[in-house]
Design a protein around this motif. Structure first.
Motif, short mmCIF file in Angstrom:
data_model
loop_
_atom_site.label_atom_id
_atom_site.label_comp_id
_atom_site.label_asym_id
_atom_site.label_seq_id
_atom_site.Cartn_x
_atom_site.Cartn_y
_atom_site.Cartn_z
N LEU A 112 0.82 -1.21 0.00
CA LEU A 112 0.00 0.00 0.00
C LEU A 112 0.85 1.26 0.00
CD1 LEU A 112 -2.94 -0.92 2.39
CD2 LEU A 112 -3.03 -0.51 -0.06
N ILE A 113 1.91 1.28 0.78
CA ILE A 113 2.79 2.44 0.80
C ILE A 113 3.46 2.61 -0.58
CG2 ILE A 113 4.97 3.32 1.76
CD1 ILE A 113 4.03 2.20 4.47
N GLY A 114 3.84 1.51 -1.21
CA GLY A 114 4.41 1.58 -2.55
C GLY A 114 3.41 2.14 -3.56
N MET A 115 2.16 1.73 -3.48
CA MET A 115 1.14 2.23 -4.41
C MET A 115 0.87 3.71 -4.20
SD MET A 115 -1.44 -1.05 -4.43
CE MET A 115 -2.75 -0.15 -5.19
N VAL A 116 0.79 4.13 -2.96
CA VAL A 116 0.56 5.55 -2.66
C VAL A 116 1.76 6.38 -3.13
CG1 VAL A 116 0.36 7.22 -0.78
CG2 VAL A 116 -1.05 5.17 -0.77
N GLY A 117 2.95 5.90 -2.88
CA GLY A 117 4.14 6.61 -3.33
C GLY A 117 4.22 6.73 -4.83
N PHE A 118 3.88 5.66 -5.54
CA PHE A 118 3.89 5.70 -7.00
C PHE A 118 2.83 6.66 -7.51
CE2 PHE A 118 3.56 3.79 -11.29
CZ PHE A 118 4.91 3.89 -11.63
N ALA A 119 1.67 6.71 -6.86
CA ALA A 119 0.62 7.66 -7.26
C ALA A 119 1.09 9.09 -7.07
CB ALA A 119 -0.65 7.39 -6.47
N VAL A 120 1.81 9.35 -6.00
CA VAL A 120 2.34 10.71 -5.76
C VAL A 120 3.35 11.08 -6.84
CG1 VAL A 120 3.79 12.06 -4.19
CG2 VAL A 120 1.90 10.72 -3.28
N ASP A 121 4.25 10.17 -7.17
CA ASP A 121 5.27 10.46 -8.19
C ASP A 121 4.65 10.66 -9.57
OD1 ASP A 121 7.36 10.39 -6.41
OD2 ASP A 121 7.82 8.27 -6.76
N VAL A 122 3.71 9.81 -9.95
CA VAL A 122 3.07 9.96 -11.26
C VAL A 122 2.21 11.22 -11.30
CG1 VAL A 122 1.36 8.92 -12.82
CG2 VAL A 122 3.15 7.51 -11.82
N GLY A 123 1.54 11.54 -10.21
CA GLY A 123 0.75 12.77 -10.14
C GLY A 123 1.63 14.01 -10.30
N HIS A 124 2.80 13.99 -9.68
CA HIS A 124 3.72 15.12 -9.82
C HIS A 124 4.21 15.24 -11.25
CE1 HIS A 124 7.75 17.15 -9.15
NE2 HIS A 124 6.86 18.05 -8.77
N ALA A 125 4.47 14.11 -11.91
CA ALA A 125 4.91 14.14 -13.31
C ALA A 125 3.80 14.71 -14.21
CB ALA A 125 5.29 12.75 -13.77
N TYR A 126 2.54 14.35 -13.95
CA TYR A 126 1.43 14.91 -14.72
C TYR A 126 1.30 16.42 -14.48
CZ TYR A 126 -0.59 10.70 -16.71
OH TYR A 126 -0.81 9.59 -17.46
N LEU A 127 1.53 16.87 -13.27
CA LEU A 127 1.48 18.30 -12.98
C LEU A 127 2.55 19.05 -13.77
CD1 LEU A 127 0.53 20.77 -11.28
CD2 LEU A 127 2.28 20.10 -9.62
N VAL A 128 3.76 18.53 -13.77
CA VAL A 128 4.85 19.18 -14.51
C VAL A 128 4.54 19.18 -16.00
CG1 VAL A 128 7.29 19.00 -15.14
CG2 VAL A 128 6.60 18.71 -12.77
N GLN A 129 3.99 18.07 -16.53
CA GLN A 129 3.66 18.01 -17.95
C GLN A 129 2.59 19.03 -18.29
OE1 GLN A 129 0.92 17.00 -19.99
NE2 GLN A 129 2.17 17.13 -21.83
N ARG A 130 1.60 19.19 -17.45
CA ARG A 130 0.53 20.17 -17.71
C ARG A 130 1.10 21.59 -17.70
NH1 ARG A 130 -2.57 20.56 -20.94
NH2 ARG A 130 -2.65 22.78 -20.92
N GLN A 131 2.01 21.89 -16.78
CA GLN A 131 2.63 23.21 -16.75
C GLN A 131 3.52 23.42 -17.97
OE1 GLN A 131 4.61 23.40 -12.95
NE2 GLN A 131 2.74 24.01 -11.89
#
Length: 157
Positions: free
Chosen positions: A28-47
């Motif tokens: 679960l911690i791995g899944m949450v961490g991966f979601a945070v990293d992918v979410g941050h990458a999507y934020l940077v891509q949108r910017q």
């Protein structure tokens, strides 16, 4: 009596839930961490995409002057010290390319005139939790193209 104790020790099920809970928590911690990293990458891509859109539109305003196009597009690019800098990452690189769109007027390969500008940006997004899996960064890209004039039939007003 000793044999009973040995058999009782092999049938003892206490502590199994602890091992199972520990394994599930790591997943679960791995899944949450991966979601945070992918979410941050999507934020940077949108910017990045917003920045290259603005840079392409600013550059298209200066067509057909290639030097002014490049200067305007770079001024509005998503690089660190520019007007549309990516705020959640600090290593965006931008490339401005003059294009010739044959379906729009104002393009001539003979006279080296251009009627479009393409702006590409790239950024490496560092990960926080995916490093455990060996993924140190994600590379995100964004591209925008703008032309001027874009219509093939000018309007009489």
């Amino acid at each position: 009596m000793r044999l009973e104790r040995r058999l009782r020790g092999t049938r003892d099920e206490t502590g199994q839930v602890f091992v199972f809970a520990l394994i599930v928590m790591v997943v679960l911690i791995g899944m949450v961490g991966f979601a945070v990293d992918v979410g941050h990458a999507y934020l940077v891509q949108r910017q990045l995409q917003s920045g290259v859109d603005a840079a392409a539109l600013a550059g298209a305003q200066e067509l057909p002057d290639g030097t002014a196009v490049t200067a305007a597009a770079n001024a509005y690019s998503p690089s660190l010290t520019k007007k549309n800098a990516v705020t959640s990452n600090d290593n965006a690189t931008t490339t401005v390319t003059l294009k010739c769109v044959t379906s729009a007027p104002g393009c001539s390969t003979t006279f080296d005139t251009h009627n479009a500008v393409q702006v590409d940006a790239k950024s490496d997004v560092k990960t926080y939790f995916a490093r455990v899996l060996g993924i140190d960064n994600f590379t995100v890209h964004a591209t925008a193209t703008a032309c001027s004039p874009c219509s093939s039939k000018p309007l009489d007003v």
